[in-house]
Structures are given as C-alpha cells and as structure tokens.
Design a protein around this motif. Structure first.
Motif, PDB file in Angstrom:
ATOM      1  N   MET A   1     -24.398  26.534 145.161  1.00 41.19           N
ATOM      2  CA  MET A   1     -25.182  25.319 145.365  1.00 41.19           C
ATOM      3  C   MET A   1     -24.981  24.345 144.213  1.00 41.19           C
ATOM      4  SD  MET A   1     -29.274  25.009 146.177  1.00 41.19           S
ATOM      5  CE  MET A   1     -29.769  25.123 144.455  1.00 41.19           C
ATOM      6  N   LEU A   2     -25.008  23.064 144.539  1.00 40.44           N
ATOM      7  CA  LEU A   2     -24.820  22.013 143.538  1.00 40.44           C
ATOM      8  C   LEU A   2     -26.119  21.744 142.799  1.00 40.44           C
ATOM      9  CD1 LEU A   2     -22.903  19.835 142.350  1.00 40.44           C
ATOM     10  CD2 LEU A   2     -23.715  18.310 144.171  1.00 40.44           C
ATOM     11  N   ASP A   3     -26.101  21.901 141.478  1.00 38.14           N
ATOM     12  CA  ASP A   3     -27.251  21.618 140.618  1.00 38.14           C
ATOM     13  C   ASP A   3     -27.153  20.188 140.100  1.00 38.14           C
ATOM     14  OD1 ASP A   3     -29.526  22.621 138.735  1.00 38.14           O
ATOM     15  OD2 ASP A   3     -28.049  21.729 137.366  1.00 38.14           O
ATOM     16  N   LYS A   4     -28.303  19.577 139.827  1.00 36.32           N
ATOM     17  CA  LYS A   4     -28.322  18.163 139.439  1.00 36.32           C
ATOM     18  C   LYS A   4     -27.644  17.898 138.093  1.00 36.32           C
ATOM     19  CE  LYS A   4     -32.880  18.034 137.172  1.00 36.32           C
ATOM     20  NZ  LYS A   4     -34.227  17.423 137.222  1.00 36.32           N
ATOM     21  N   LYS A   5     -27.553  18.892 137.223  1.00 35.05           N
ATOM     22  CA  LYS A   5     -26.972  18.688 135.901  1.00 35.05           C
ATOM     23  C   LYS A   5     -25.713  19.505 135.652  1.00 35.05           C
ATOM     24  CE  LYS A   5     -31.267  17.523 133.450  1.00 35.05           C
ATOM     25  NZ  LYS A   5     -32.178  17.917 132.334  1.00 35.05           N
ATOM     26  N   ARG A   6     -25.638  20.705 136.221  1.00 36.71           N
ATOM     27  CA  ARG A   6     -24.597  21.661 135.826  1.00 36.71           C
ATOM     28  C   ARG A   6     -23.440  21.772 136.805  1.00 36.71           C
ATOM     29  NH1 ARG A   6     -29.593  22.935 134.739  1.00 36.71           N
ATOM     30  NH2 ARG A   6     -30.186  23.563 132.634  1.00 36.71           N
ATOM     31  N   GLY A   7     -23.487  20.995 137.887  1.00 33.70           N
ATOM     32  CA  GLY A   7     -22.428  21.102 138.877  1.00 33.70           C
ATOM     33  C   GLY A   7     -22.665  22.258 139.830  1.00 33.70           C
ATOM     34  N   LEU A   8     -21.611  22.717 140.476  1.00 35.27           N
ATOM     35  CA  LEU A   8     -21.731  23.834 141.412  1.00 35.27           C
ATOM     36  C   LEU A   8     -22.087  25.101 140.651  1.00 35.27           C
ATOM     37  CD1 LEU A   8     -21.366  24.592 144.438  1.00 35.27           C
ATOM     38  CD2 LEU A   8     -19.051  25.338 143.831  1.00 35.27           C
ATOM     39  N   GLN A   9     -23.056  25.851 141.196  1.00 36.23           N
ATOM     40  CA  GLN A   9     -23.506  27.094 140.565  1.00 36.23           C
ATOM     41  C   GLN A   9     -23.438  28.247 141.549  1.00 36.23           C
ATOM     42  OE1 GLN A   9     -26.653  26.019 137.107  1.00 36.23           O
ATOM     43  NE2 GLN A   9     -27.553  26.253 139.121  1.00 36.23           N
ATOM     44  N   ALA A  10     -23.316  29.433 141.006  1.00 39.92           N
ATOM     45  CA  ALA A  10     -23.451  30.669 141.780  1.00 39.92           C
ATOM     46  C   ALA A  10     -24.641  31.440 141.237  1.00 39.92           C
ATOM     47  CB  ALA A  10     -22.183  31.514 141.678  1.00 39.92           C
ATOM     48  N   PHE A  11     -25.506  31.901 142.148  1.00 39.30           N
ATOM     49  CA  PHE A  11     -26.647  32.704 141.710  1.00 39.30           C
ATOM     50  C   PHE A  11     -27.051  33.685 142.807  1.00 39.30           C
ATOM     51  CE2 PHE A  11     -28.385  28.775 143.475  1.00 39.30           C
ATOM     52  CZ  PHE A  11     -29.383  29.216 144.333  1.00 39.30           C
ATOM     53  N   GLU A  12     -27.755  34.721 142.411  1.00 42.01           N
ATOM     54  CA  GLU A  12     -28.187  35.751 143.346  1.00 42.01           C
ATOM     55  C   GLU A  12     -29.387  35.262 144.145  1.00 42.01           C
ATOM     56  OE1 GLU A  12     -29.000  39.197 141.000  1.00 42.01           O
ATOM     57  OE2 GLU A  12     -26.874  39.580 140.536  1.00 42.01           O
ATOM     58  N   LEU A  13     -29.315  35.383 145.465  1.00 47.15           N
ATOM     59  CA  LEU A  13     -30.405  34.907 146.306  1.00 47.15           C
ATOM     60  C   LEU A  13     -31.694  35.655 146.035  1.00 47.15           C
ATOM     61  CD1 LEU A  13     -31.513  33.237 148.687  1.00 47.15           C
ATOM     62  CD2 LEU A  13     -30.632  35.010 150.224  1.00 47.15           C
ATOM     63  N   LYS A  14     -31.647  36.949 145.857  1.00 46.96           N
ATOM     64  CA  LYS A  14     -32.870  37.741 145.766  1.00 46.96           C
ATOM     65  C   LYS A  14     -33.493  37.750 144.374  1.00 46.96           C
ATOM     66  CE  LYS A  14     -32.026  40.718 149.734  1.00 46.96           C
ATOM     67  NZ  LYS A  14     -31.950  42.103 150.262  1.00 46.96           N
ATOM     68  N   THR A  15     -32.739  37.329 143.362  1.00 49.91           N
ATOM     69  CA  THR A  15     -33.278  37.365 141.997  1.00 49.91           C
ATOM     70  C   THR A  15     -33.277  36.009 141.297  1.00 49.91           C
ATOM     71  OG1 THR A  15     -31.158  37.830 140.913  1.00 49.91           O
ATOM     72  CG2 THR A  15     -32.401  39.730 141.765  1.00 49.91           C
ATOM     73  N   GLY A  16     -32.411  35.093 141.734  1.00 48.96           N
ATOM     74  CA  GLY A  16     -32.262  33.817 141.045  1.00 48.96           C
ATOM     75  C   GLY A  16     -31.390  33.887 139.805  1.00 48.96           C
ATOM     76  N   LYS A  17     -30.770  35.036 139.563  1.00 40.82           N
ATOM     77  CA  LYS A  17     -29.912  35.187 138.385  1.00 40.82           C
ATOM     78  C   LYS A  17     -28.682  34.301 138.526  1.00 40.82           C
ATOM     79  CE  LYS A  17     -27.131  38.537 135.781  1.00 40.82           C
ATOM     80  NZ  LYS A  17     -26.652  39.956 135.703  1.00 40.82           N
TER      81      LYS A  17
ATOM     82  N   SER B   1     -21.646  28.346 136.305  1.00 38.68           N
ATOM     83  CA  SER B   1     -21.734  26.937 136.667  1.00 38.68           C
ATOM     84  C   SER B   1     -20.373  26.315 136.414  1.00 38.68           C
ATOM     85  CB  SER B   1     -22.793  26.209 135.835  1.00 38.68           C
ATOM     86  OG  SER B   1     -24.069  26.791 135.993  1.00 38.68           O
ATOM     87  N   ASP B   2     -19.993  25.307 137.196  1.00 41.04           N
ATOM     88  CA  ASP B   2     -18.648  24.738 137.065  1.00 41.04           C
ATOM     89  C   ASP B   2     -18.592  23.555 136.099  1.00 41.04           C
ATOM     90  OD1 ASP B   2     -19.623  22.511 138.640  1.00 41.04           O
ATOM     91  OD2 ASP B   2     -17.555  22.161 139.274  1.00 41.04           O
ATOM     92  N   ASP B   3     -19.723  23.177 135.504  1.00 39.78           N
ATOM     93  CA  ASP B   3     -19.784  22.123 134.488  1.00 39.78           C
ATOM     94  C   ASP B   3     -19.254  20.795 135.013  1.00 39.78           C
ATOM     95  OD1 ASP B   3     -20.498  21.147 131.980  1.00 39.78           O
ATOM     96  OD2 ASP B   3     -18.524  21.548 131.123  1.00 39.78           O
ATOM     97  N   ASN B   4     -19.623  20.486 136.270  1.00 39.75           N
ATOM     98  CA  ASN B   4     -19.344  19.172 136.866  1.00 39.75           C
ATOM     99  C   ASN B   4     -17.850  18.850 136.979  1.00 39.75           C
ATOM    100  OD1 ASN B   4     -22.246  18.118 136.977  1.00 39.75           O
ATOM    101  ND2 ASN B   4     -22.024  18.613 134.812  1.00 39.75           N
ATOM    102  N   THR B   5     -17.037  19.840 137.276  1.00 43.10           N
ATOM    103  CA  THR B   5     -15.606  19.586 137.439  1.00 43.10           C
ATOM    104  C   THR B   5     -15.224  19.300 138.889  1.00 43.10           C
ATOM    105  OG1 THR B   5     -15.121  21.952 137.712  1.00 43.10           O
ATOM    106  CG2 THR B   5     -15.022  21.044 135.477  1.00 43.10           C
ATOM    107  N   LEU B   6     -16.035  19.734 139.850  1.00 41.34           N
ATOM    108  CA  LEU B   6     -15.665  19.597 141.257  1.00 41.34           C
ATOM    109  C   LEU B   6     -16.138  18.280 141.864  1.00 41.34           C
ATOM    110  CD1 LEU B   6     -16.306  23.255 142.472  1.00 41.34           C
ATOM    111  CD2 LEU B   6     -14.103  22.144 142.051  1.00 41.34           C
ATOM    112  N   THR B   7     -17.229  17.753 141.359  1.00 34.28           N
ATOM    113  CA  THR B   7     -17.698  16.428 141.762  1.00 34.28           C
ATOM    114  C   THR B   7     -18.236  15.741 140.513  1.00 34.28           C
ATOM    115  OG1 THR B   7     -18.966  15.230 143.469  1.00 34.28           O
ATOM    116  CG2 THR B   7     -20.101  17.029 142.335  1.00 34.28           C
ATOM    117  N   PRO B   8     -18.144  14.431 140.405  1.00 33.08           N
ATOM    118  CA  PRO B   8     -18.521  13.757 139.159  1.00 33.08           C
ATOM    119  C   PRO B   8     -19.988  13.977 138.782  1.00 33.08           C
ATOM    120  CG  PRO B   8     -17.227  12.299 140.551  1.00 33.08           C
ATOM    121  CD  PRO B   8     -17.539  13.499 141.373  1.00 33.08           C
ATOM    122  N   LYS B   9     -20.229  14.106 137.486  1.00 35.93           N
ATOM    123  CA  LYS B   9     -21.591  14.175 136.990  1.00 35.93           C
ATOM    124  C   LYS B   9     -22.276  12.847 137.238  1.00 35.93           C
ATOM    125  CE  LYS B   9     -24.262  15.430 132.875  1.00 35.93           C
ATOM    126  NZ  LYS B   9     -24.208  15.850 131.454  1.00 35.93           N
ATOM    127  N   ASP B  10     -23.505  12.909 137.759  1.00 39.38           N
ATOM    128  CA  ASP B  10     -24.192  11.687 138.149  1.00 39.38           C
ATOM    129  C   ASP B  10     -25.674  11.997 138.254  1.00 39.38           C
ATOM    130  OD1 ASP B  10     -23.658   8.815 139.308  1.00 39.38           O
ATOM    131  OD2 ASP B  10     -25.080   9.727 140.694  1.00 39.38           O
TER     132      ASP B  10
END
Length: 406
Positions: free
Chosen positions: A304-320, A324-333
């Motif tokens: 999922m795309l986070d507002k600051k960190r770009g695309l992220q991967a996390f565990e659905l059941k824990t939120g861990k 994060s891709d550090d805004n490389t896949l879509t521009p930081k905005d």
C-alpha cells in the motif's frame, strides 16, 4: 443533452478480448493476470495504438466487449458531464451522452471522479454532483437517470461524489450520503429506490461486498464510521467510529481471512477482527497512512502507498512494516498516488501507473521490491487505468490513450 451515435464495427484480437468492466477490474480487487505474458515482456517497449482528445476528470477507464468508457466534463457552450464510448481497437468515438451540471466552487472541480460500471449491455455512471445514469452500453441511450441530490436528499461532499457504482444482483449501490442513508440502492433496471442505509454522509470510498463467516456484508467506509450493511436491505449490521479529518475516507478497504483494513491520510490504518461486530486488532496512526491508492494483498502481506514513505509492505494481521520504497515508484507529494494491480500474481509481478503517467513493472515480495521497467505512457494523472488483455488504457485531463504492451 446531446447524443452522438455512429455505427461502428468492433474487431478485437484474442489477446485484447478480456474486459476491465468496473472500478479496479472484474472483481474490483486490482487483479489483471492476463494470459500469455512473454518471458521478455519488460524489454518490450509499449506501442501506442491511438489517442483521443477528452475533457478533464479523475474517473478511471473501463473496458467491456471491445468498447472503452470514460467520463469527463465540458465547460462550454454549457457546463456538462459526459460519458464517452470509444472503439477499443481504433479509438474511434462511438457515442457520447451528456447532462448539464453546476460544479460551483467544488474543490479540485475539474471533472467526474468515478468509473463507469458495465454489465449486461448497460453502463452505470455517477457524476460528481450526484446524477446517476443507466445507459445502453452500445448506443448511449439513457434508460433511466436520477439526480440523487434532488430526489434522494444526497449532500455533495467537498470534493464531489467519487465512489463508483456497485452492481449487486438487481440493484446498483451508490455511496452518496442520502438523507437517512450513507448508501442508497436503486433498482438497476428502473432507477427506483430499493433501500437506503448507514448513518454517515458521503465519503469518497467505493463500497464493496465481502463474505464473512458465510454472510455477505456491504462495507461502506464513511467520514465518521466504518459501516457494515446488509446488502439486501440496507440494515446496519455494525458500525465502528473512525472520524476522518476533512472527511477524506478514500482508499478502498481490504478484507481477508476475517480481518478488515482501512487506512486514512490523517489518522492512519486500522485493522479489525470481524465477528458479530468489529473488534480493533491493531492501528498505526503515523507510519501506515494511505490516501487514494487501493492496496494489494498476497499471502497475508499488504502492499500500500503511504503518504510519506512511498509503497510499503506490511503484515495484515499484525501491522508489522516489512519495507518501504522511499518514494521511488511514484513522486513524493502531499497527495501521492499510484494505481497498482497484480500483473502475474503467482510470480509476484505487479504493474502500476504512477502520478507522472509512467507505467512501471515491479515484483513485490515480503522481503523486497524490484523495479523491472518503466515507460511514459501519458501525462500527469490520478485516474485508474484499465488493463485488458495485453493492453492498457489510460486517461489524463486532456486525452485517452491505448497502448499494446507486448
């Protein structure tokens, strides 16, 4: 109101025959998974097949039976919203249907926000000011039309109605915040009201129907509650309070294995364990904050795309958080956006259209992401493209384009 109908023949190659008939694809879950992806697909430069001039709008593109549908807005000679239909093979306009509107001071008021939903030869559309239409998908003829503000007491939110129509059996479901009903159900054949339900005013999130413990639920995320309704009657099953700053409940919720995830820009993600109601499983108000982009899921991992960190991967059941891709896949905005789909889910291959109009191929795994290729296919856009067979159809505020990918 104007209708332009032309006779045209549709000739579709076998590889491009698959449909993308509604918001986020056939099952509204971002799964494309076309057949016949070649081994060297990422080295194959896309070929533009055609482009067509259109007006402005944020609504996504849909494709059905060789036809491409999109909504836009024209400001002169009269202010109108339009549904446009094009031949998927040639880009030739088949028809357009329009109705008068007044956007007034609507924020980001360039054009419609929702995608046209195509089913059984009919096209269902919802404009930014609340005009719901059922059109003949081949000719554009109006079969019925309801102004939900005038007829149902819907109240236009700050950024206009944005949730795409959802078809369920004999009903079309609209998240318009009508009086005494967050969602209103209309008979899909007549436009007559069947039910309304839910306590919230209109948000911007397209509702979705899930099946939990053998029972269907309509999840409608509004500005003040996560809501579960009976899709057959509109009766409220349960609500969970989650008041959103500025009412921006936008990104589609995600349900899997008894867990429901919602994520907002201002107050972050909440995951619920569903039973007879909803129990908070975990929340993260600062590090997992989605906005418009709908998430993907595989093997219990959310992308999922986070507002600051770009695309992220996390565990659905824990939120861990895993990476994060550090805004490389879509521009930081301040309003980052990408439309993300599974291209070959079995191989962890995804495709996305970013806010700059770049098509990006990427592998998504719990331990890392890897970019394979990127191609400029259109100008700046927040609108969801349609992926049909070996083609992608994308729109900006000026044009609609079709590209063959291999």
């Amino acid at each position: 109101m104007r209708i332009f109908v032309t006779a045209f023949l549709v000739s579709i190659s076998a590889s491009a025959a698959e449909d993308w008939p509604r918001w986020r694809g056939t099952n509204a879950d971002g799964r494309w998974n076309p057949a016949g992806i070649p081994a060297e697909f990422s080295k194959k430069e896309p070929e533009r097949l055609w482009k067509a001039e259109i007006g402005a709008g944020f609504g996504g593109v849909t494709v059905s039976d060789g036809l491409v549908y999109v909504m836009d807005r024209q400001k002169s000679p009269k202010e109108v919203e339009r549904v446009l239909c094009f031949d998927a093979e040639t880009g030739k306009e088949g028809w357009q249907q329009s109705w008068e509107v007044s956007y007034g001071s609507m924020d980001y008021g360039t054009g419609p926000r929702s995608s046209v939903n195509i089913l059984n030869g009919k096209a269902y559309a919802l404009g930014a000011t609340g005009v719901a239409s059922c059109l003949d998908a081949k000719t554009g003829k109006i079969l019925w039309q309801v102004n939900t503000v005038e007829t149902c007491g819907a109240k236009i939110p700050t950024w206009g109605f944005a949730a795409s129509p959802v078809i369920d059996g004999e009903r079309v479901l609209l998240h318009v915040g009508a009086k005494d009903g967050s969602v209103i159900a209309l008979d899909k054949n007549s436009g007559k009201e069947a039910w309304r339900g839910g306590p919230d005013r209109a948000g911007y999130c397209t509702p979705e129907i899930i099946t939990h413990a053998g029972t269907r639920q309509l999840i409608a995320w509004g500005p003040e509650h996560v809501q579960s309704l009976n899709p057959d009657s509109g009766a409220v099953n349960w609500t969970y309070p989650y008041k959103i700053t500025y009412g921006v409940s936008i990104a589609q919720s995600l349900y899997h294995d008894g867990v429901l995830l919602v994520s907002g820009y201002w107050h972050g993600a909440k995951a619920f364990r569903l039973g007879t109601g909803a129990e908070l499983l975990w929340e993260n108000e600062t590090e997992i904050c989605g906005l418009m982009s709908a998430p993907l899921l595989k093997d219990g991992i959310v992308y999922m795309l986070d507002k600051k960190r770009g695309l992220q991967a996390f565990e659905l059941k824990t939120g861990k958080i895993l990476w994060s891709d550090d805004n490389t896949l879509t521009p930081k905005d301040s309003n980052p956006q990408m439309s993300l789909v599974w291209m070959d889910e079995a191989k962890n291959l995804a495709a996305l259209l970013n806010a700059s109009g770049e098509l990006v191929y990427v592998t998504l795994k719990p331990e890392k992401r890897e970019e394979l290729a990127r191609w400029q296919i259109i100008g700046k856009t927040w609108a969801h493209p349609a992926f049909a067979g070996n083609r992608v159809f994308a729109r900006s505020d000026k044009e609609l384009v079709a590209w063959r990918l291999w």
